[in-house]
Design a protein around this motif. Structure first.
Motif, PDB file in Angstrom:
ATOM      1  N   ALA A  18       0.866  -1.181   0.000  1.00  0.00           N
ATOM      2  CA  ALA A  18       0.000   0.000   0.000  1.00  0.00           C
ATOM      3  C   ALA A  18       0.901   1.229   0.000  1.00  0.00           C
ATOM      4  CB  ALA A  18      -0.917   0.024   1.214  1.00  0.00           C
ATOM      5  N   ARG A  19       0.351   2.327  -0.484  1.00  0.00           N
ATOM      6  CA  ARG A  19       1.114   3.571  -0.505  1.00  0.00           C
ATOM      7  C   ARG A  19       0.995   4.284   0.838  1.00  0.00           C
ATOM      8  NH1 ARG A  19       2.997   3.911  -5.419  1.00  0.00           N
ATOM      9  NH2 ARG A  19       1.886   2.769  -7.066  1.00  0.00           N
ATOM     10  N   ALA A  20       1.893   5.222   1.053  1.00  0.00           N
ATOM     11  CA  ALA A  20       2.045   5.827   2.383  1.00  0.00           C
ATOM     12  C   ALA A  20       0.732   6.363   2.938  1.00  0.00           C
ATOM     13  CB  ALA A  20       3.090   6.936   2.321  1.00  0.00           C
ATOM     14  N   ASP A  21      -0.091   6.981   2.096  1.00  0.00           N
ATOM     15  CA  ASP A  21      -1.334   7.562   2.586  1.00  0.00           C
ATOM     16  C   ASP A  21      -2.348   6.508   3.008  1.00  0.00           C
ATOM     17  OD1 ASP A  21      -0.604  10.234   2.331  1.00  0.00           O
ATOM     18  OD2 ASP A  21      -1.179  10.297   0.213  1.00  0.00           O
TER      19      ASP A  21
ATOM     20  N   ALA B 275     -14.403  -9.155   9.012  1.00  0.00           N
ATOM     21  CA  ALA B 275     -14.599  -8.780   7.612  1.00  0.00           C
ATOM     22  C   ALA B 275     -14.077  -7.378   7.319  1.00  0.00           C
ATOM     23  CB  ALA B 275     -16.072  -8.876   7.247  1.00  0.00           C
ATOM     24  N   GLU B 276     -13.906  -6.560   8.363  1.00  0.00           N
ATOM     25  CA  GLU B 276     -13.378  -5.212   8.158  1.00  0.00           C
ATOM     26  C   GLU B 276     -11.885  -5.228   7.846  1.00  0.00           C
ATOM     27  OE1 GLU B 276     -14.406  -2.519  11.334  1.00  0.00           O
ATOM     28  OE2 GLU B 276     -16.275  -3.585  11.714  1.00  0.00           O
ATOM     29  N   LEU B 277     -11.217  -6.337   8.155  1.00  0.00           N
ATOM     30  CA  LEU B 277      -9.802  -6.460   7.816  1.00  0.00           C
ATOM     31  C   LEU B 277      -9.730  -6.788   6.328  1.00  0.00           C
ATOM     32  CD1 LEU B 277      -6.912  -6.482   8.963  1.00  0.00           C
ATOM     33  CD2 LEU B 277      -7.172  -8.937   9.333  1.00  0.00           C
ATOM     34  N   GLY B 278      -9.643  -5.755   5.530  1.00  0.00           N
ATOM     35  CA  GLY B 278      -9.723  -5.938   4.083  1.00  0.00           C
ATOM     36  C   GLY B 278      -8.510  -6.633   3.504  1.00  0.00           C
ATOM     37  N   THR B 279      -8.500  -6.755   2.200  1.00  0.00           N
ATOM     38  CA  THR B 279      -7.396  -7.404   1.499  1.00  0.00           C
ATOM     39  C   THR B 279      -6.836  -6.452   0.448  1.00  0.00           C
ATOM     40  OG1 THR B 279      -8.914  -8.409  -0.107  1.00  0.00           O
ATOM     41  CG2 THR B 279      -8.336  -9.711   1.850  1.00  0.00           C
ATOM     42  N   ALA B 280      -5.633  -6.745   0.003  1.00  0.00           N
ATOM     43  CA  ALA B 280      -4.966  -5.945  -1.022  1.00  0.00           C
ATOM     44  C   ALA B 280      -4.313  -6.884  -2.029  1.00  0.00           C
ATOM     45  CB  ALA B 280      -3.919  -5.030  -0.386  1.00  0.00           C
ATOM     46  N   PRO B 281      -4.378  -6.550  -3.326  1.00  0.00           N
ATOM     47  CA  PRO B 281      -3.871  -7.453  -4.359  1.00  0.00           C
ATOM     48  C   PRO B 281      -2.409  -7.204  -4.706  1.00  0.00           C
ATOM     49  CG  PRO B 281      -5.011  -5.638  -5.397  1.00  0.00           C
ATOM     50  CD  PRO B 281      -5.092  -5.398  -3.906  1.00  0.00           C
TER      51      PRO B 281
ATOM     52  N   THR C 188      -2.553  -9.926   0.490  1.00  0.00           N
ATOM     53  CA  THR C 188      -2.235  -9.518   1.862  1.00  0.00           C
ATOM     54  C   THR C 188      -3.479  -8.907   2.495  1.00  0.00           C
ATOM     55  OG1 THR C 188      -1.600  -7.231   1.345  1.00  0.00           O
ATOM     56  CG2 THR C 188       0.105  -8.914   1.100  1.00  0.00           C
ATOM     57  N   PHE C 189      -3.411  -8.730   3.809  1.00  0.00           N
ATOM     58  CA  PHE C 189      -4.456  -7.927   4.432  1.00  0.00           C
ATOM     59  C   PHE C 189      -4.187  -6.459   4.114  1.00  0.00           C
ATOM     60  CE2 PHE C 189      -1.276  -8.172   7.880  1.00  0.00           C
ATOM     61  CZ  PHE C 189      -1.171  -6.843   8.254  1.00  0.00           C
ATOM     62  N   ASP C 190      -5.214  -5.652   4.211  1.00  0.00           N
ATOM     63  CA  ASP C 190      -5.096  -4.221   3.953  1.00  0.00           C
ATOM     64  C   ASP C 190      -4.460  -3.559   5.180  1.00  0.00           C
ATOM     65  OD1 ASP C 190      -5.390  -1.545   3.443  1.00  0.00           O
ATOM     66  OD2 ASP C 190      -7.526  -1.633   2.990  1.00  0.00           O
ATOM     67  N   PRO C 191      -3.269  -2.947   5.030  1.00  0.00           N
ATOM     68  CA  PRO C 191      -2.566  -2.394   6.201  1.00  0.00           C
ATOM     69  C   PRO C 191      -3.000  -0.984   6.567  1.00  0.00           C
ATOM     70  CG  PRO C 191      -1.204  -2.140   4.267  1.00  0.00           C
ATOM     71  CD  PRO C 191      -2.473  -2.804   3.797  1.00  0.00           C
ATOM     72  N   ALA C 192      -4.259  -0.685   6.423  1.00  0.00           N
ATOM     73  CA  ALA C 192      -4.765   0.674   6.656  1.00  0.00           C
ATOM     74  C   ALA C 192      -4.704   1.053   8.133  1.00  0.00           C
ATOM     75  CB  ALA C 192      -6.209   0.759   6.162  1.00  0.00           C
ATOM     76  N   PRO C 193      -4.760   2.351   8.430  1.00  0.00           N
ATOM     77  CA  PRO C 193      -4.855   2.774   9.837  1.00  0.00           C
ATOM     78  C   PRO C 193      -6.036   2.099  10.522  1.00  0.00           C
ATOM     79  CG  PRO C 193      -4.393   4.665   8.436  1.00  0.00           C
ATOM     80  CD  PRO C 193      -4.654   3.515   7.513  1.00  0.00           C
TER      81      PRO C 193
END
Length: 478
Positions: free
Chosen positions: A188-191, A301-307, A409-414
Motif C-alpha cells: 500500500a502507498r504511504a497515505d 470482515a473489516e480487515l480488508g485485502t490488497a492485491p 495480503t491484508f489491507d494495512p490501513a490505519p
C-alpha cells in the motif's frame, strides 16, 4: 484419534492450511510429541509463495523476498534443510532506475560497513533521484522515525503519509524513497498505511541494525523450498499431510472423554483432535471459526485485502544485466531476472534462442489494475520496459503472461491492529495462525512464520507443556 494415539495417550493436532504458518505450527507441534495431521485444500504446500509449471518453465507466482532481519523465516528455512537454497546480499544494494526523456539515471540504495545510521549516509548523499534539500528532508524523517515507540497504540490510528508530511517530507521524497520501499513491503502507498506498520518496517529494516535490510531471495523455485523441502521434513516428523483436502466445519465436542474438537472434511469425514490450528487465509479462517470464538469476531470482515500483480515476460535475448532493479516515475515497480530459476536455459526455447531471458515484474498496491485483461497489461508494460531497458526495444517477446493474487495480503490501513486477532481463541485448543494475525509485522513470509510459532506456543502453554525459548537469533526454538 488414531489407534496409536489412543494407545499412547499422545495428543493429536489438526492444522488447517499448508502455507508457511501451517508448516511452522505443524512441525512445532510434532516436535512437542503431538500426532499431527496437516490439511491443505490445494495440491501443494507453500500457501501464496509457490511455484507452478508453464510448459517447460517453472514459474513462481510472485517474487517473494525477505530481509536479513526476517529471523523467523530464516529459521524455518534452516529447519527445512534449505539454507543452501536461499541467498542473501552481503550488503544491501538496490539499483533504482529513472528515465526522463532519453536520459537514464541509475541510483543505488546501499549500505556501508558502518553503524546505524551512518551505514546509509553515503548512499543517500549521492542518491541522484533526490535533490540535496530533499535528501536532508529524508534524514529529518528518519531521525523522527527512530524516536517513535512501536508499542504506542496511537500510531496505528495515523496514516504514514500524513505523518511523513508533518515531518518535512514532500511528494518527491515519498515517491523516491518512502514509497519505493514501503509499497513493496506493505502493499500500500504511504497515505493508505498505518503508521504503526510502516514505522515497524523502517525501524526494523533500516534503522536498528546495519545488516537488517540486506535482501534475501530463493536461489531455486519457491516450490523447491516451500513444498519439496517442507514435505520431506513433515514426513520425517511423522506429520500426516493430506493435500487436496478441504475442511468445512470445526465442531467442539462436549464429551468429557476423548479429544474436544472435530474437523469435518468436504467428503464428510470427521477428524478428532485435541488441538486445531486454523492457519489459512483470513476469509477461510473466519468461515471456520465457531460463533463468538474470538473478541470482535463480527469485525473480521473489516480487515480488508490488497492485491499483488505479477507480469512475466520472456524475451529472445538478454535485456537486463543485473539481477533486479526498482523503477521510479514509471508504472513498473520492481523487475527481477528469473532466468536462472525457471529452467529456461535448458528449454526448447533456449535451443532456438540461446540468450533468451525471463523477467518478472512485481506490482504491489495495484487495485486499479488487478482485473485488467492481459491485452491491456501487455499494452501498458511492454512499452514501459522498452523505455526503461533500451535493449528490449529490438527484442522479440516470446511469452507474456500474468499471475494475480487478488487477496495477497491484508489491507494495512490505519486501525488495522485492532482487527488482527491473537493466536489463542476463547475455545481451549483452537488456535489461529496466518500472516494476518497479530504478529506486529505486515503480511509477509516473516509474519506467517511468526504466527505459526505463536499458535504452537499457545497450544503448549495451555496444557502446561514446555514452551521452547525463542532466542531471538532466528534459529528454530528447541
Amino acid at each position: 484419534m488414531s489407534r496409536q494415539a489412543e494407545e499412547t495417550n499422545q495428543r493429536t493436532a489438526v492444522v488447517v492450511g499448508g502455507g508457511l504458518a501451517g508448516l511452522t505450527a505443524a512441525l512445532r507441534l510434532a516436535e512437542a510429541d503431538h500426532r499431527v495431521t496437516l490439511l491443505e485444500a490445494r495440491p501443494r504446500l507453500g500457501g501464496l509463495a509457490f511455484s507452478f509449471r508453464r510448459g517447460e518453465l517453472t514459474v513462481d507466482n510472485g517474487q517473494h523476498v525477505f530481509l536479513r532481519c526476517c529471523t523467523a523465516y530464516r529459521g524455518l528455512v534452516e529447519r527445512l534443510g534449505a539454507t543452501e537454497q536461499v541467498e542473501i546480499q552481503p550488503r544491501l544494494d538496490v539499483p533504482v532506475l529513472a528515465v526522463r526523456g532519453d536520459r537514464h539515471r541509475l541510483g543505488r540504495l546501499r549500505r556501508a560497513a558502518l553503524p546505524v545510521p551512518l551505514h546509509l549516509a553515503a548512499s543517500l548523499a549521492s542518491y541522484p533521484h533526490l535533490a540535496p534539500l530533499d535528501r536532508l528532508r529524508v534524514v529529518r524523517g528518519a531521525l523522527a522515525l527512530q524516536r517513535l515507540d512501536l508499542a504506542d497504540p496511537a500510531l496505528d490510528q495515523l496514516s504514514f503519509g500524513s505523518w511523513l508530511r508533518a515531518h518535512g517530507q514532500n511528494e518527491r521524497t515519498i515517491a523516491a524513497l518512502w514509497d519505493l520501499v514501503g509499497v513493496a513491503t506493505l502493499n500500500a502507498r504511504a497515505d493508505e498505511v498505518s503508521l504503526a506498520l510502516a514505522a515497524m518496517v523502517f525501524k526494523t529494516g533500516l534503522l536498528m541494525d546495519p545488516g537488517a535490510s540486506d535482501i534475501g531471495t530463493a536461489a531455486v523455485p519457491l516450490g523447491v523450498v516451500h513444498h519439496d523441502a517442507a514435505l520431506a521434513q513433515l514426513e520425517r516428523a511423522d506429520v500426516t499431510v493430506r493435500l487436496r483436502t478441504k475442511a468445512v466445519e470445526i465442531k467442539t465436542v462436549s464429551a468429557t472423554v476423548g479429544p474436544p474438537h472435530a474437523v469435518r472434511l468436504e467428503n464428510g469425514e470427521l477428524l478428532s483432535a485435541d488441538v486445531v490450528v486454523l492457519a489459512g487465509a483470513q476469509e477461510s479462517a473466519a468461515a471456520l471459526l465457531p460463533p463468538e470464538a474470538i473478541d470482535g469476531q463480527h469485525r473480521l470482515a473489516e480487515l480488508g485485502t490488497a492485491p499483488i500483480l505479477n507480469v512475466h515476460v520472456v524475451y529472445d535475448r538478454k535485456v537486463l544485466r543485473r539481477p533486479f532493479f526498482a523503477a521510479l516515475d514509471s508504472p513498473v515497480q520492481w523487475v527481477f531476472d528469473r532466468t536462472p530459476h525457471s529452467g529456461l536455459a535448458g528449454s526448447t526455447v533456449a535451443r532456438t534462442h540461446p540468450g533468451a531471458q525471463y523477467l518478472a515484474l512485481s506490482q504491489s498496491a495495484v487495485r486499479d489494475e488487478i482485473d485488467l485483461p492481459v491485452s491491456e497489461l501487455r499494452a501498458r508494460y511492454l512499452p514501459e520496459l522498452m523505455r526503461l531497458l533500451p535493449a528490449a526495444r529490438g527484442a522479440e517477446v516470446l511469452d507474456f503472461f500474468v499471475t494475480r493474487e487478488r487477496t495477497a495480503t491484508f489491507d494495512p490501513a490505519p486501525g488495522t491492529a485492532a482487527l488482527r486477532p491473537v493466536a489463542a481463541t476463547r475455545i481451549p485448543g483452537l488456535l489461529l495462525a496466518g500472516s494476518w494475525t497479530a504478529t506486529g509485522w505486515p503480511a509477509t513470509m516473516e509474519s506467517a512464520v511468526r504466527s505459526g510459532h505463536a499458535a504452537a506456543d499457545a497450544a503448549l502453554r495451555a496444557t502446561g507443556s514446555r514452551v521452547p525459548v525463542d532466542r531471538g537469533d532466528g534459529r528454530w526454538p528447541r
